[in-house]
Design an enzyme around this catalytic site. Structure first.
Site, short mmCIF file in Angstrom:
data_model
loop_
_atom_site.label_atom_id
_atom_site.label_comp_id
_atom_site.label_asym_id
_atom_site.label_seq_id
_atom_site.Cartn_x
_atom_site.Cartn_y
_atom_site.Cartn_z
N HIS A 1 7.90 -4.42 7.83
CA HIS A 1 8.91 -3.69 7.05
C HIS A 1 10.19 -3.70 7.88
O HIS A 1 10.20 -3.32 9.05
CB HIS A 1 8.45 -2.25 6.80
N GLY B 1 7.31 -2.63 -2.70
CA GLY B 1 6.81 -1.26 -2.62
C GLY B 1 7.43 -0.37 -3.67
O GLY B 1 7.04 -0.36 -4.83
N ARG B 2 8.45 0.39 -3.27
CA ARG B 2 8.99 1.44 -4.14
C ARG B 2 9.60 0.90 -5.44
O ARG B 2 9.68 1.62 -6.43
CB ARG B 2 10.02 2.26 -3.36
N CYS C 1 3.49 3.61 8.70
CA CYS C 1 3.84 4.80 7.93
C CYS C 1 4.73 5.73 8.76
O CYS C 1 4.35 6.15 9.85
CB CYS C 1 2.58 5.54 7.50
N PRO D 1 0.84 -1.20 0.00
CA PRO D 1 0.00 0.00 0.00
C PRO D 1 0.87 1.25 0.00
O PRO D 1 1.78 1.37 0.82
CB PRO D 1 -0.80 -0.12 1.30
N MET D 2 0.61 2.18 -0.92
CA MET D 2 1.40 3.40 -1.00
C MET D 2 0.49 4.56 -1.40
O MET D 2 -0.20 4.48 -2.43
CB MET D 2 2.54 3.25 -2.01
#
Length: 341
Positions: A171, A228-229, A102, A17-18
């Site tokens: 993470h 993710g990224r 986050c 999720p981003m």
């Protein structure tokens, strides 16, 4: 691996999720390339309770992207539980994920997201409230701890499991690290190898290649990995990873986009990026669809090596119409060809 009633195949790879990244158009494309599950942008619980249209729009899901998880965040049990009920009523996702990871100041600095790592009792209270409030699997995404001196994840994982969550994503960084340095997977492995843990453990952090994904499965025993990224401007990374992890699986790459170019060629990848723009525009609108997509274009590795790409990147980030953006992409295509010829 199984979460609730959802069965996943071997070596599942999830899209993280981003915010302002994992809109429905991007999720659909990643799903076509092999993502086993996709996650929404995170949504503020308080905004959902207040029925803010911008936040309610983030709840849009479609059957083609399932299984899909919607992620919410907040700092008080009551509003977060109320938001969870709204999510289930309006979207009926396959999972509801709680964001306790986050690190950005406007979230963590106000006590939500990774800020909850400084208030574990409140984190657990929120988790129990949400588990009790909904009838779909509740999962959690968090970090190793607040900082180097408070890596609490091994104990915290057991306590979250006791609250009734069905899976845990970790993470491999602390909040203090933000996104700097290398992700530390040793504690993720320790959580997974804890005999008291019975729920699936999903590892996240620095999955940038098929080889790294394979290493994390083999060395740390995780049930799934989350990317993710590394997906920015590279939705085909899921095909790259699955071609290594599960080569017996049927590739859907040729069906993901309409392109006359060989799959995984630079021209094909540019057509994929154009399809991403069009999918987001169709699912949202032209302005916001482009807003979501252009950061992917500017970050895409397919354009690496183009001379003076900075000017092209700026033009991509400023484009406001599909025609304008596609004209820039076609000029970039020619530049890529000149570099690779």
């Amino acid at each position: 691996m199984k979460i609730g009633n959802v069965e996943f195949g071997p070596y599942p790879v999830f899209l993280a999720p981003m915010e302002d990244v994992t809109d429905i158009g991007f999720r659909l494309l990643c799903k076509r390339f092999g993502a086993a599950m996709v996650y929404s942008e995170f949504v503020a619980a308080d905004a959902l309770v207040r029925m803010v249209n911008r936040s309610l729009e983030k709840l849009a899901v479609c059957d083609d992207e399932r299984p899909v998880a919607i992620q919410i965040y907040g700092k008080e049990p009551g509003p977060v539980a109320d938001a969870a009920r709204i999510v289930v009523e309006r979207a009926r996702p396959d999972m509801l994920d709680l964001n306790f990871g986050c690190p950005v100041k406007r979230v963590a600095g106000k006590g939500a997201g990774a800020g909850m790592l400084q208030n574990i009792p409140k984190m657990l209270e929120i988790t129990r409230a949400v588990v009790d409030a909904v009838d779909i699997p509740v999962t959690v995404k968090t970090r190793l701890g607040w900082d180097e001196s408070s890596k609490v994840i091994v104990d915290l994982a057991e306590r979250l499991q006791d609250c009734g969550i069905r899976a845990l994503t970790i993470h491999g960084r602390t909040r203090a690290q933000m996104y700097t340095g290398e992700a530390d997977w040793t504690l993720i492995g320790e959580v997974k190898n804890n005999p008291r843990m019975t729920i699936p453990i999903i590892g996240n952090g620095d999955i940038t290649s098929p080889e790294r994904a394979r290493e994390c499965f083999d060395c740390y025993g995780v049930d799934a990995v989350m990317v993710g990224r590394a997906t920015f401007g590279r939705p085909w990374i899921f095909k790259e990873i699955m071609d290594v992890l599960n080569p017996e699986s049927v590739s859907v790459a040729h069906e993901a986009v309409k392109s006359g170019y060989p799959v995984m060629s630079a021209d094909w990848k540019i057509d994929v990026l154009k399809e991403q723009v069009l999918t987001s525009v169709r699912r949202i609108d032209e302005y916001r669809g482009i807003l979501h997509s252009r950061r992917h274009l500017a970050a895409s590795p397919v354009f690496k090596g183009i001379p003076n790409f900075r000017e092209t990147r700026i033009a991509m980030l400023r484009a406001e119409t599909v025609d304008e953006l596609f004209a820039i992409l076609e000029r970039a295509r020619e530049a890529v060809r000149q570099v690779t010829d």
